[in-house]
Design a protein around this motif. Structure first.
Motif, PDB file in Angstrom:
ATOM      1  N   VAL A 210      -1.480 -27.830  24.390  1.00  0.00           N
ATOM      2  CA  VAL A 210      -2.708 -28.587  24.097  1.00  0.00           C
ATOM      3  C   VAL A 210      -2.519 -30.024  24.553  1.00  0.00           C
ATOM      4  N   PRO A 211      -3.611 -30.717  24.844  1.00  0.00           N
ATOM      5  CA  PRO A 211      -3.503 -32.095  25.361  1.00  0.00           C
ATOM      6  C   PRO A 211      -3.219 -33.131  24.283  1.00  0.00           C
ATOM      7  N   HIS A 212      -3.222 -32.731  23.015  1.00  0.00           N
ATOM      8  CA  HIS A 212      -2.945 -33.644  21.897  1.00  0.00           C
ATOM      9  C   HIS A 212      -3.894 -34.848  21.946  1.00  0.00           C
ATOM     10  N   LEU A 213      -5.145 -34.516  21.684  1.00  0.00           N
ATOM     11  CA  LEU A 213      -6.201 -35.521  21.703  1.00  0.00           C
ATOM     12  C   LEU A 213      -6.138 -36.374  20.445  1.00  0.00           C
ATOM     13  N   SER A 214      -6.861 -37.455  20.454  1.00  0.00           N
ATOM     14  CA  SER A 214      -6.876 -38.388  19.324  1.00  0.00           C
ATOM     15  C   SER A 214      -7.439 -37.712  18.079  1.00  0.00           C
ATOM     16  N   ASN A 215      -6.664 -37.749  17.002  1.00  0.00           N
ATOM     17  CA  ASN A 215      -7.104 -37.195  15.717  1.00  0.00           C
ATOM     18  C   ASN A 215      -8.390 -37.866  15.246  1.00  0.00           C
ATOM     19  N   THR A 216      -8.456 -39.173  15.411  1.00  0.00           N
ATOM     20  CA  THR A 216      -9.632 -39.929  14.959  1.00  0.00           C
ATOM     21  C   THR A 216     -10.879 -39.538  15.738  1.00  0.00           C
ATOM     22  N   LEU A 217     -10.748 -39.437  17.060  1.00  0.00           N
ATOM     23  CA  LEU A 217     -11.903 -39.080  17.890  1.00  0.00           C
ATOM     24  C   LEU A 217     -12.384 -37.666  17.582  1.00  0.00           C
ATOM     25  N   LEU A 218     -11.447 -36.753  17.333  1.00  0.00           N
ATOM     26  CA  LEU A 218     -11.842 -35.378  17.025  1.00  0.00           C
ATOM     27  C   LEU A 218     -12.534 -35.307  15.663  1.00  0.00           C
ATOM     28  N   GLY A 223     -17.614 -34.573  12.545  1.00  0.00           N
ATOM     29  CA  GLY A 223     -18.185 -35.093  11.314  1.00  0.00           C
ATOM     30  C   GLY A 223     -17.216 -35.139  10.156  1.00  0.00           C
ATOM     31  N   LEU A 224     -15.959 -35.448  10.432  1.00  0.00           N
ATOM     32  CA  LEU A 224     -14.932 -35.458   9.388  1.00  0.00           C
ATOM     33  C   LEU A 224     -14.231 -36.811   9.281  1.00  0.00           C
ATOM     34  N   ILE A 225     -14.874 -37.871   9.752  1.00  0.00           N
ATOM     35  CA  ILE A 225     -14.294 -39.208   9.651  1.00  0.00           C
ATOM     36  C   ILE A 225     -14.044 -39.550   8.184  1.00  0.00           C
ATOM     37  N   GLY A 226     -12.879 -40.101   7.906  1.00  0.00           N
ATOM     38  CA  GLY A 226     -12.538 -40.500   6.546  1.00  0.00           C
ATOM     39  C   GLY A 226     -12.010 -39.385   5.678  1.00  0.00           C
ATOM     40  N   LYS A 227     -11.868 -38.177   6.254  1.00  0.00           N
ATOM     41  CA  LYS A 227     -11.392 -37.039   5.481  1.00  0.00           C
ATOM     42  C   LYS A 227      -9.922 -36.743   5.783  1.00  0.00           C
ATOM     43  N   SER A 301     -17.313 -18.162  11.815  1.00  0.00           N
ATOM     44  CA  SER A 301     -17.538 -17.718  13.200  1.00  0.00           C
ATOM     45  C   SER A 301     -16.201 -17.517  13.900  1.00  0.00           C
ATOM     46  N   TYR A 302     -16.263 -16.778  14.976  1.00  0.00           N
ATOM     47  CA  TYR A 302     -15.086 -16.540  15.823  1.00  0.00           C
ATOM     48  C   TYR A 302     -15.118 -17.614  16.909  1.00  0.00           C
ATOM     49  N   LEU A 303     -14.410 -18.724  16.673  1.00  0.00           N
ATOM     50  CA  LEU A 303     -14.566 -19.916  17.499  1.00  0.00           C
ATOM     51  C   LEU A 303     -14.006 -19.710  18.910  1.00  0.00           C
ATOM     52  N   PRO A 304     -14.630 -20.311  19.908  1.00  0.00           N
ATOM     53  CA  PRO A 304     -14.001 -20.380  21.228  1.00  0.00           C
ATOM     54  C   PRO A 304     -12.655 -21.092  21.120  1.00  0.00           C
ATOM     55  N   LEU A 305     -11.733 -20.731  21.987  1.00  0.00           N
ATOM     56  CA  LEU A 305     -10.373 -21.255  21.893  1.00  0.00           C
ATOM     57  C   LEU A 305     -10.338 -22.780  21.898  1.00  0.00           C
ATOM     58  N   GLN A 306     -11.106 -23.410  22.778  1.00  0.00           N
ATOM     59  CA  GLN A 306     -11.065 -24.872  22.866  1.00  0.00           C
ATOM     60  C   GLN A 306     -11.486 -25.507  21.542  1.00  0.00           C
ATOM     61  N   ASP A 307     -12.532 -24.974  20.920  1.00  0.00           N
ATOM     62  CA  ASP A 307     -12.999 -25.524  19.644  1.00  0.00           C
ATOM     63  C   ASP A 307     -11.942 -25.316  18.563  1.00  0.00           C
ATOM     64  N   LEU A 308     -11.342 -24.139  18.544  1.00  0.00           N
ATOM     65  CA  LEU A 308     -10.318 -23.853  17.543  1.00  0.00           C
ATOM     66  C   LEU A 308      -9.149 -24.825  17.666  1.00  0.00           C
ATOM     67  N   LEU A 309      -8.682 -25.041  18.891  1.00  0.00           N
ATOM     68  CA  LEU A 309      -7.550 -25.939  19.093  1.00  0.00           C
ATOM     69  C   LEU A 309      -7.908 -27.380  18.731  1.00  0.00           C
ATOM     70  N   GLU A 310      -9.157 -27.760  18.927  1.00  0.00           N
ATOM     71  CA  GLU A 310      -9.572 -29.109  18.527  1.00  0.00           C
ATOM     72  C   GLU A 310      -9.592 -29.236  17.007  1.00  0.00           C
ATOM     73  N   TYR A 311     -10.072 -28.224  16.319  1.00  0.00           N
ATOM     74  CA  TYR A 311     -10.034 -28.255  14.856  1.00  0.00           C
ATOM     75  C   TYR A 311      -8.593 -28.371  14.358  1.00  0.00           C
ATOM     76  N   LEU A 312      -7.681 -27.647  14.990  1.00  0.00           N
ATOM     77  CA  LEU A 312      -6.284 -27.702  14.556  1.00  0.00           C
ATOM     78  C   LEU A 312      -5.669 -29.065  14.860  1.00  0.00           C
ATOM     79  N   GLN A 313      -6.057 -29.680  15.969  1.00  0.00           N
ATOM     80  CA  GLN A 313      -5.505 -30.998  16.296  1.00  0.00           C
ATOM     81  C   GLN A 313      -5.990 -32.086  15.343  1.00  0.00           C
ATOM     82  N   LEU A 314      -7.153 -31.910  14.735  1.00  0.00           N
ATOM     83  CA  LEU A 314      -7.622 -32.909  13.773  1.00  0.00           C
ATOM     84  C   LEU A 314      -7.137 -32.622  12.353  1.00  0.00           C
ATOM     85  N   THR A 315      -6.440 -31.493  12.172  1.00  0.00           N
ATOM     86  CA  THR A 315      -5.965 -31.089  10.850  1.00  0.00           C
ATOM     87  C   THR A 315      -4.761 -31.922  10.428  1.00  0.00           C
ATOM     88  N   ASP A 316      -4.811 -32.442   9.214  1.00  0.00           N
ATOM     89  CA  ASP A 316      -3.691 -33.227   8.683  1.00  0.00           C
ATOM     90  C   ASP A 316      -2.592 -32.328   8.115  1.00  0.00           C
TER      91      ASP A 316
END
Length: 812
Positions: A210-218, A223-227, A301-316
């Protein structure tokens, strides 16, 4: 006349027949599959669009193998179905097997055995797949396959009863190899089932780079800013233990009111079929009863791979709460690790094997108190979460799908390629043996596929000043500042890329890197090397020998000048001015590699506008290197120094450049003898192993075994390219590909060094691990090597178009 093996009342009947069966084609295919001349491997597995973890796993493995080795073998899929299905499969699915229908087993068996193309069968095994047909149908099916079979066990249950143990041993007896995904599973097969250890191969569950995108941007995107995000994912069933997290959540929210728990995934189709949405409804009722509506979100839902990986990258924190103590492996767990999630898990074998004290926390099954305490500990300690994240990533990257593909390919290559006598117990219920004739299984010649040329990481590492020196994983580390070395290499790489592509965007970067070189040049003509993030020269310039850096600058300037036919006049004039100012100092060089870099730069400068002054300086520097060679060279040490250090290939290549400029045969002779000596110390029959950066190789000693850097491999490729152009020896050309494959996995770890997800190159290959940082030197080294291969391919294609016979060609 061929042989059919068919099922009949629990036994297997062998009879002669004329082939007549036409395999069922997937709905999007209207013709029989056309088979290639490459060795063919048939996947037998569940496959998307069927929604199941093994189907996803198999598609990921198929794509990884095909992407890396499509020129080595052909892959086809036989999709497992349970009853009548109407799936619309992708093109690779050529056959389907209804696991509830005994006749379907017989039909596929006939197709596999009668095929001249199918060489190997790779079967993904889960007992649940094969329970609905007649008793023993699957085992009889395996008994009848006349081709080598590799089985991947996705579940290995410890302490089997007699029936299960007998069944697994029988399955094992039909296979050439068994793949499991954990060392624990391998130990269970050996200890509890008596399977020979040399038949078991551990290949860990593949993971996505994965490209390891910014947690904050994701978080902003979703819609999870501050969480503080807690997450779990996968097809929902009661075995997931989601209720344990919900029970723990009030204690978590009391301390961390910003906590949000994401439950990602739809309900398992098998669960929906048997009980509907009962489990999900129970969970939703629990959320309401506990007043957690603002802290729990179901993403049904059964998320597309890209969306799933983005959710995981924003996970604390990723929560894995399976209730099954025998769950051998979890793909969801692996995906979370690939996204560098700190993990809290129940003690399934997979978790106990890969999670350590520095990567995660293990809690007891169905213990919400322990889970809450662990979550609160991690949410309250950001430094610990970051340490877990970094360590998790280091632990999981070796399991990337690219590396999994390499491991599978090596195993398949080992099984193929020999004359095999297959003694299969046909009709084991009747107690007789059919002795089959020798079958020739096609040898698999592994050819690594060239990745696309990707400058993304170079551009990411570049600011308005120049290219940053280091990165942390793939994130630029601006605190490391800039170096002349890296920007000189960057200038060469972008000129190479522009020559091939004529991409106008390259000119911006060429201008930027040239300006950095000129910024580093002092009024006296020499160059400083180290610049901090504030554009200030650092004290390191006074503490380090800058001769090699000055040589690299001359190489880069000369290379740019050699492209005067295609580059803007302003760039050429600027480079010429800078080079002219640097030459008086160049004449004072005595450092071996500095002189070699300078010779290359002067040689390139002379290609389009020969200068007697440049030629004289080439001779002066080359003669100094010749003197060093005569001083140190011996029959078994044909080298310029009493040791081999870094960037060794630059020395013989510089001597060959001196020969090309001057025509002096003595330079040519020394170039070849020294280069062949170096190759003898760095190549074996199948791969390259460059000199370790831990301990230089002293005359009379053995090379240190580990500590390889991309720059040495890249410089070897550049030198091999030049030596092939001059001497036209196939050995040099073949070694170019061998050396380049080091980046793609042909090394002692069998792991990729180039990261195709980011376009970056890892910083080094150590004894047990790859250095995951993707700094400027390593990335530019890879890109220069890749562009050298690309230019070689383009030259050969041009020769072919002109009907000129050519030898070697690299597959893209």
């Amino acid at each position: 006349m061929t042989t059919e093996i068919a099922f009949n009342d629990g036994a297997v009947v062998v009879r002669a027949l004329i082939p007549k069966y036409t395999p069922k084609l997937s709905p999007n295919n209207s013709k029989q599959p056309s088979f290639s001349s490459l060795p063919e491997i048939l996947f037998i597995t569940s496959y998307p669009p069927r929604e199941c973890g093994i189907a996803t796993y198999s598609q990921d493995l198929y794509k990884a193998l095909n992407n890396k080795f499509m020129d080595s073998f052909s892959l086809k899929v036989c999709a497992l179905e349970s009853g009548v299905s109407n799936y619309v499969y992708p093109d690779e699915v050529k056959l389907t097997l209804d696991t509830t229908n005994t006749r379907s087993y017989s039909n596929i068996l006939q197709t596999v055995n009668n095929s001249k193309d199918i060489n190997l069968v790779l079967l993904q095994h889960e007992f649940g797949f094969f329970e609905q047909a007649e008793e023993g149908a699957f085992v009889q099916f395996l008994d009848g396959i006349l081709k080598p079979v590799v089985i991947a066990f996705h579940t290995v249950l410890p302490h089997p009863d007699t029936s299960l143990s007998s069944k697994v041993r029988h399955i094992s007896a039909t296979c050439a190899a068994i793949i499991v995904m954990t060392k624990h599973a391998a130990q269970v097969l050996s200890d509890d089932y008596g399977i020979a250890k040399d038949k078991i191969v551990v290949i860990e569950h593949g993971t996505h780079l994965v490209p390891h995108l910014s947690n904050t941007l994701l978080k902003e995107k979703y819609g999870l800013i501050g969480k503080k995000v807690l997450a779990t994912f996968g097809l929902l069933s009661s075995g997931k233990g989601i209720e344990t997290t919900l029970s723990a959540l009030p204690s978590i929210v009391a301390i961390h009111p910003d906590a949000m728990f994401l439950v990602i995934g739809k309900t398992h189709p098998g669960v929906v079929k048997s009980e509907g949405e009962q489990y999900r409804n129970t969970l939703e009722a629990q959320v309401e009863a506990l007043g957690l509506q603002q802290h729990v979100k179901f993403i049904n839902s059964y998320l597309p791979l890209q969306d799933l990986l983005e959710y995981l990258q924003l996970t604390d924190i990723y929560l894995f709460t399976s209730k099954d103590p025998n769950q051998a492996v979890s793909g969801t767990f692996s995906y979370a690790m690939s996204c560098a999630c700190p993990i809290i898990s129940t003690p399934i074998p997979h978790a106990r094997e890969v999670l350590r004290d520095d990567t995660g926390i293990i809690v007891d099954f169905q213990n919400p108190q322990q889970l809450a305490a662990a979550v609160n500990r991690l949410l309250g300690d950001e430094q610990l979460r970051r340490a877990f994240s970094s360590n998790t990533l280091q632990r999981i990257v070796p399991t990337a799908w690219e590396n999994s593909a390499i491991a599978h390919a090596i195993l398949l290559q080992k099984i193929a390629g020999t004359k095999q006598r297959i003694d299969t117990q046909i009709g084991h219920n009747n107690g007789f043996m059919l002795n089959l004739p020798e079958q020739s299984i096609h040898k698999i010649d592994l050819q690594y596929r060239l990745p696309e040329i990707d400058l993304d990481h170079i551009k990411k590492m570049t600011t308005v000043l120049g290219m940053i020196q280091f990165s942390i994983i793939n994130q630029p580390d601006i605190a490391s500042g800039y170096t002349l070395d890296d920007n000189a290499r960057a200038l060469i790489a972008l000129c190479m890329h522009y020559e091939i592509t004529r991409n106008e965007e390259d000119l911006h970067y060429i201008r930027l890197y040239l300006n950095f070189i000129r910024f580093c040049q002092q009024p006296e003509g020499y160059f400083l090397n180290y610049v901090d993030s504030e554009k200030q020269f650092t004290a390191q310039n006074n503490e380090t020998n800058l001769a090699d850096s000055n040589g690299r600058a001359i190489w880069a300037l000369g290379y740019l000048i050699s492209k005067r036919a295609i580059l803007p006049k302003q760039l050429i004039e600027s480079a010429e001015e800078s080079l002219e100012a640097a030459l008086p100092r160049a004449e004072m060089m005595y450092s071996t590699r500095a002189m070699a870099f300078a010779i290359k730069g002067l040689y390139y400068c002379n290609l389009t506008k020969k200068s007697p002054k440049n030629s004289d300086l080439i001779k002066t520097l080359a003669n100094r290197i010749v003197q060093m060679y005569h001083h140190e060279a011996e029959p078994h040490w044909e080298w310029f120094e009493s040791y081999l250090t870094y960037a060794n290939s630059i020395l013989p290549e510089a001597m060959l450049c001196a020969y090309q400029d001057s025509g002096n045969a003595a330079y040519k002779k020394i170039a070849k003898s020294s280069f062949d000596f170096l190759l003898s110390r760095t190549f074996n029959e199948h791969s390259i192993k460059v000199i370790s950066n831990r301990t230089w190789l002293q005359k009379g000693d053995e090379a240190a075994p580990h500590g390889e850097q991309p720059i040495d491999v890249a410089y070897t490729i550049l030198a091999l390219n030049r030596f092939y152009a001059v001497f036209e020896l196939n050995e040099y050309e073949e070694k170019m590909l061998t050396a380049f494959n080091w980046f793609l996995g042909n090394n002692h770890l069998h792991q990729i060094v180039y990261n195709p997800c980011t376009g970056g190159c890892y910083d080094g290959l150590e004894e047990h691990a790859v250095n995951l940082n993707q700094g400027a030197e390593s990335t530019l080294s890879y890109v220069m090597a890749r562009l050298t291969i690309e230019k070689q391919n383009l030259s050969k294609k041009q020769l072919k178009q002109n009907n000129v016979p050519v030898g070697f060609e690299y597959k893209n």
